[in-house]
Every structure is written in structure tokens, then in C-alpha cells.
Design an enzyme around this catalytic site. Sequence first.
Site, PDB file in Angstrom:
ATOM      1  N   CYS A 140       0.841  -1.210   0.000  1.00 17.93           N
ATOM      2  CA  CYS A 140       0.000   0.000   0.000  1.00 17.93           C
ATOM      3  C   CYS A 140       0.871   1.253   0.000  1.00 17.93           C
ATOM      4  CB  CYS A 140      -0.938  -0.009   1.208  1.00 17.93           C
ATOM      5  SG  CYS A 140      -2.032   1.429   1.260  1.00 17.93           S
ATOM      6  N   CYS A 143      -0.525   4.107   2.135  1.00 13.01           N
ATOM      7  CA  CYS A 143      -0.330   3.894   3.576  1.00 13.01           C
ATOM      8  C   CYS A 143       1.117   4.168   3.984  1.00 13.01           C
ATOM      9  CB  CYS A 143      -0.665   2.453   3.965  1.00 13.01           C
ATOM     10  SG  CYS A 143      -2.203   1.825   3.294  1.00 13.01           S
ATOM     11  N   ASP A 144       2.068   3.679   3.183  1.00 17.35           N
ATOM     12  CA  ASP A 144       3.459   3.606   3.633  1.00 17.35           C
ATOM     13  C   ASP A 144       4.444   4.456   2.844  1.00 17.35           C
ATOM     14  OD1 ASP A 144       2.653   1.739   5.563  1.00 17.35           O
ATOM     15  OD2 ASP A 144       2.893   0.071   4.176  1.00 17.35           O
TER      16      ASP A 144
END
Length: 315
Positions: A140, A143-144
Site C-alpha cells: 500500500c 499507507c506507507d
Amino acid sequence: MSNEIEKVKCLIIGSGPAGYTAAIYAARANMNPVLYQGTQPGGQLTTTNEVENWPGNPEGITGPEMMIGLQKQAQRFGTDVRDGWATKVDFSSEPHKVWINDSKEIHADTVIISTGATAKYLGLPSEQHYLQTGGGVSACAVCDGFFYRNQEVVIVGAGDSACEEAHYLSKLCKKVTMLVRSEKFRASKIMEQRVKNTENITILMNHDTVEVLGDGQVVTGVKVKNKTTNEDFEIPATGFFVAIGHKPNTDIFAEYITLDETGYIVNVPGSSKTNIPGVFVGGDAADHVYRQAITAAGTGCMAALDAERYLASKH
């Protein structure tokens, strides 16, 4: 199978942000929810080290901490949180029937499906190792990606999502190398052009990942094979992103619930309702677009409110 049948008002299947948010709302509405955690208690977030985009945690929070907090909040209002997973359902009549661990039979007035989706990985031992250490493998970018600012990363994938994630990473990272495993993209032409026109994205067509390299704790590079020349070489990188798709955890519902061609549950637009009255969905089991903790929580809230209204309409 056990002959003992348990009757519940609201059964929640799955324990990610959608499931626990649904549980918080359902419990506060006196629906006495029973929640089964599934095969991965806490969902995908339990594999995430740092979550920095969850509102209200200015310093960030780890995925496991966040899920423990959501579980405690759901239990504080009376949610019955249990181990176990749904193995079979029968939604052909009311009440809805669900079997847990192939043995316990539950009859539920309402069911909230929050079983999520599982990211697909290449299956390399080195990839799985650094996924477990939290040292640089992710599925992701949204997300990261933040953790790789001004660094060099590799992303593997060829579809619209892969192009979107590569473009997102290009705005944060010094260099993005995109590995396409075949000789052509699967993405739409507009997405393909977007990555091709982005200066700091290098696209390697017809290349396979051989190994994710590192020092045992963190990723330091990726060993790849040029399938045209059969040569192996190494790309320095601190992050390895896998964007080859997700599989929604919906197989057991396929006989009764309308799914799209990739297995995601089709909900009534603007609601959490499925094609079966009294069965609702929240989170990534129905969401192939956003796949974020906050959107999952929002649809979990919707599912509980829709379930509450459904119960009210029955009495």
C-alpha cells in the site's frame, strides 16, 4: 455439526476497522452484537508497523495498537468479541444462518460482513521475511509511501492500481523503478502514459523479481531478471512495493451475495446494503478503490446504522 443453535440480533464477521466500528455503533444501539475475529484478528492493519493517517493520533500509532484500542472500545459498549471464523452461510431465508469453524450454528437477524481483502504478494521467501520485519515491503503506497521520502523504491505491477501507486510514490521518492512482469501494461492508456511521462519513474518491461535484498532487518535493494536477455542485476532500494492486486475474502458468500467479476461484494450505491435484506457490508470486502482504514471505518458505521434501521422496520 453441533445441534445447539445460538440466536443473535447482529452478527459481525471480521475484525478490522470496519468490523469494530460497526460493533461500536451496534452495541451503542442495544443490538447486542456478536463479532467473530476471523483468521486474522485485527485485519490487515496488524501487519502494519506505523499508521500515520488515522485521525486523532498526531504522533502516529502502530497497526496492532490501533486494533487493540478499537477492540477495547467495542467491548466497552458490550460487544461480544470471539475467536473463530465463518466457514459457511445460508442466506436463503430468515433468520440468516452462519456456521463458525464448521461446527457452531448461529441464526442472526442481521449480518454485517467485514471480512476485508488480502493483498496478493509474489510469494518470495525474502519478500515475506521483510514483510514480517516491517523493514521495507508493502502492498500500500498510500499507507506507507510517506516513510520513503527522498529515497529510492521499487514497485512491481502493471495495472491501473500499480500505475496510480507508482505515480503517488514519484511525488515522495527520489526515484521509482517500476517492474512490469510482461511485455505490456494491463493499465488503461491514460494511466500508462502518466507513469511514462513522470521523470523520476523508470519502467523496466519484461522483468521479474528474483529476490528482495537486505541486511536481515531492512531492505537495501532488489535483485531482478531481465527476461529478454536472461541477465540478473541489482537495483538499490529501501522500499519494495507490491501492486499486483487484492483478493476479497468473500468466497463463502458467493452463492447468495452478488459479487463483481473480481469477487468484491456489490452494495446498493450510497449504502451498505447487499442484495439480501438484512445482510450488510463494510470495508474492503466491497471497496476496491480506496482500501484505507478510515474509509473502512466509515462504511462499518454505515453498516451498523443500516442494520439498526432494518431491525426497527421489522418491529
